[in-house]
Motif scaffolding. Structure first.
Motif, mmCIF file in Angstrom:
data_model
loop_
_atom_site.group_PDB
_atom_site.id
_atom_site.type_symbol
_atom_site.label_atom_id
_atom_site.label_comp_id
_atom_site.label_asym_id
_atom_site.label_seq_id
_atom_site.Cartn_x
_atom_site.Cartn_y
_atom_site.Cartn_z
ATOM 1 N N LEU A 62 0.847 -1.162 -0.127
ATOM 2 C CA LEU A 62 0.083 0.008 0.177
ATOM 3 C C LEU A 62 0.892 1.205 0.054
ATOM 4 C CD1 LEU A 62 -2.733 -0.883 2.645
ATOM 5 C CD2 LEU A 62 -2.938 -0.965 0.059
ATOM 6 N N ASP A 63 0.340 2.373 -0.712
ATOM 7 C CA ASP A 63 1.208 3.609 -0.549
ATOM 8 C C ASP A 63 0.786 4.437 0.818
ATOM 9 O OD1 ASP A 63 -1.377 4.743 -0.598
ATOM 10 O OD2 ASP A 63 -1.397 5.164 -2.979
ATOM 11 N N ASP A 64 1.330 5.281 1.194
ATOM 12 C CA ASP A 64 1.090 6.450 2.359
ATOM 13 C C ASP A 64 -0.320 6.321 2.770
ATOM 14 O OD1 ASP A 64 3.889 5.741 3.016
ATOM 15 O OD2 ASP A 64 4.377 7.868 2.503
ATOM 16 N N GLU A 65 -0.915 7.028 1.723
ATOM 17 C CA GLU A 65 -2.393 7.549 1.960
ATOM 18 C C GLU A 65 -3.198 6.364 2.485
ATOM 19 O OE1 GLU A 65 -5.951 9.372 -0.495
ATOM 20 O OE2 GLU A 65 -3.933 9.922 -1.200
ATOM 21 N N SER A 66 -3.086 5.157 1.654
ATOM 22 C CA SER A 66 -3.877 3.928 1.808
ATOM 23 C C SER A 66 -3.543 3.424 3.252
ATOM 24 C CB SER A 66 -3.677 2.913 0.830
ATOM 25 O OG SER A 66 -3.987 3.448 -0.471
ATOM 26 N N LEU A 67 -2.218 3.315 3.570
ATOM 27 C CA LEU A 67 -1.878 2.960 4.930
ATOM 28 C C LEU A 67 -2.450 3.855 6.086
ATOM 29 C CD1 LEU A 67 1.860 2.014 4.338
ATOM 30 C CD2 LEU A 67 0.251 0.397 4.972
ATOM 31 N N TRP A 68 -2.479 5.131 5.827
ATOM 32 C CA TRP A 68 -3.136 6.024 6.974
ATOM 33 C C TRP A 68 -4.401 5.807 7.001
ATOM 34 C CZ3 TRP A 68 -0.863 8.210 10.443
ATOM 35 C CH2 TRP A 68 0.567 8.598 10.665
ATOM 36 N N HIS A 69 -5.240 5.202 5.982
ATOM 37 C CA HIS A 69 -6.512 5.140 6.079
ATOM 38 C C HIS A 69 -6.886 3.852 6.879
ATOM 39 C CE1 HIS A 69 -10.697 4.710 4.808
ATOM 40 N NE2 HIS A 69 -10.469 3.384 4.609
ATOM 41 N N VAL A 70 -6.063 2.881 6.675
ATOM 42 C CA VAL A 70 -5.994 1.545 7.544
ATOM 43 C C VAL A 70 -5.895 1.930 8.989
ATOM 44 C CG1 VAL A 70 -4.858 -0.692 7.898
ATOM 45 C CG2 VAL A 70 -5.264 0.074 5.589
ATOM 46 N N VAL A 71 -4.741 2.625 9.153
ATOM 47 C CA VAL A 71 -4.486 3.189 10.662
ATOM 48 C C VAL A 71 -5.541 3.770 11.403
ATOM 49 C CG1 VAL A 71 -3.037 4.576 12.304
ATOM 50 C CG2 VAL A 71 -2.021 3.195 10.117
ATOM 51 N N ARG A 72 -6.280 4.548 10.729
ATOM 52 C CA ARG A 72 -7.360 5.448 11.309
ATOM 53 C C ARG A 72 -8.705 4.693 11.200
ATOM 54 N NH1 ARG A 72 -5.129 9.866 7.668
ATOM 55 N NH2 ARG A 72 -3.807 11.132 9.093
ATOM 56 N N GLN A 73 -8.696 3.549 10.797
ATOM 57 C CA GLN A 73 -9.892 2.770 10.965
ATOM 58 C C GLN A 73 -10.114 2.271 12.371
ATOM 59 O OE1 GLN A 73 -9.654 -0.292 7.924
ATOM 60 N NE2 GLN A 73 -11.028 0.871 6.308
ATOM 61 N N ARG A 74 -11.268 1.915 12.881
ATOM 62 C CA ARG A 74 -11.463 1.222 13.956
ATOM 63 C C ARG A 74 -11.117 0.023 13.930
ATOM 64 N NH1 ARG A 74 -16.478 2.217 18.163
ATOM 65 N NH2 ARG A 74 -15.759 0.499 19.769
ATOM 66 N N PRO A 75 -10.178 -0.708 14.862
ATOM 67 C CA PRO A 75 -9.792 -2.010 14.817
ATOM 68 C C PRO A 75 -11.176 -2.914 15.370
ATOM 69 C CG PRO A 75 -8.837 -1.213 16.797
ATOM 70 C CD PRO A 75 -9.723 0.195 15.941
#
Length: 96
Positions: A62-75
């Motif tokens: 994943l690119d950085d933007e996509s990784l940030w999206h994953v990180v910000r999702q509620r686990p």
């Protein structure tokens, strides 16, 4: 293991700091540089438990933007609802 030589331009301030570290620790500059690269490198996801490898491999692409999206999702909630619920369940199993 095959060794690859790399030519890397470094800012003088960084070079001097690494060289001073090498002198202060009585190591070669090569050893100090190698340690810095090893410490700063991402972990090898292939050494993680098999159950996580597919997810880690997908994240690795994943690119950085996509990784940030994953990180910000509620686990997702675990099967106990909370981490403390999992701990309590584990403790009850050991005391039964």
């Amino acid at each position: 293991m095959t060794i690859q030589n790399v030519v890397l331009p470094l800012p003088e301030s960084l070079y001097l700091r690494l060289q001073q570290t090498a002198q202060a620790t009585r190591q070669s500059l090569t050893d100090v540089l190698l340690h810095a690269v090893q410490v700063g490198s991402p972990p090898n996801w292939e050494e993680s438990p098999a159950m996580f490898q597919a997810d880690l491999a997908a994240l690795d692409r994943l690119d950085d933007e996509s990784l940030w999206h994953v990180v910000r999702q509620r686990p997702p909630r675990n099967r106990y609802g909370t981490a403390s619920g999992a701990i309590g369940q584990k403790q009850r199993r050991h005391t039964d």
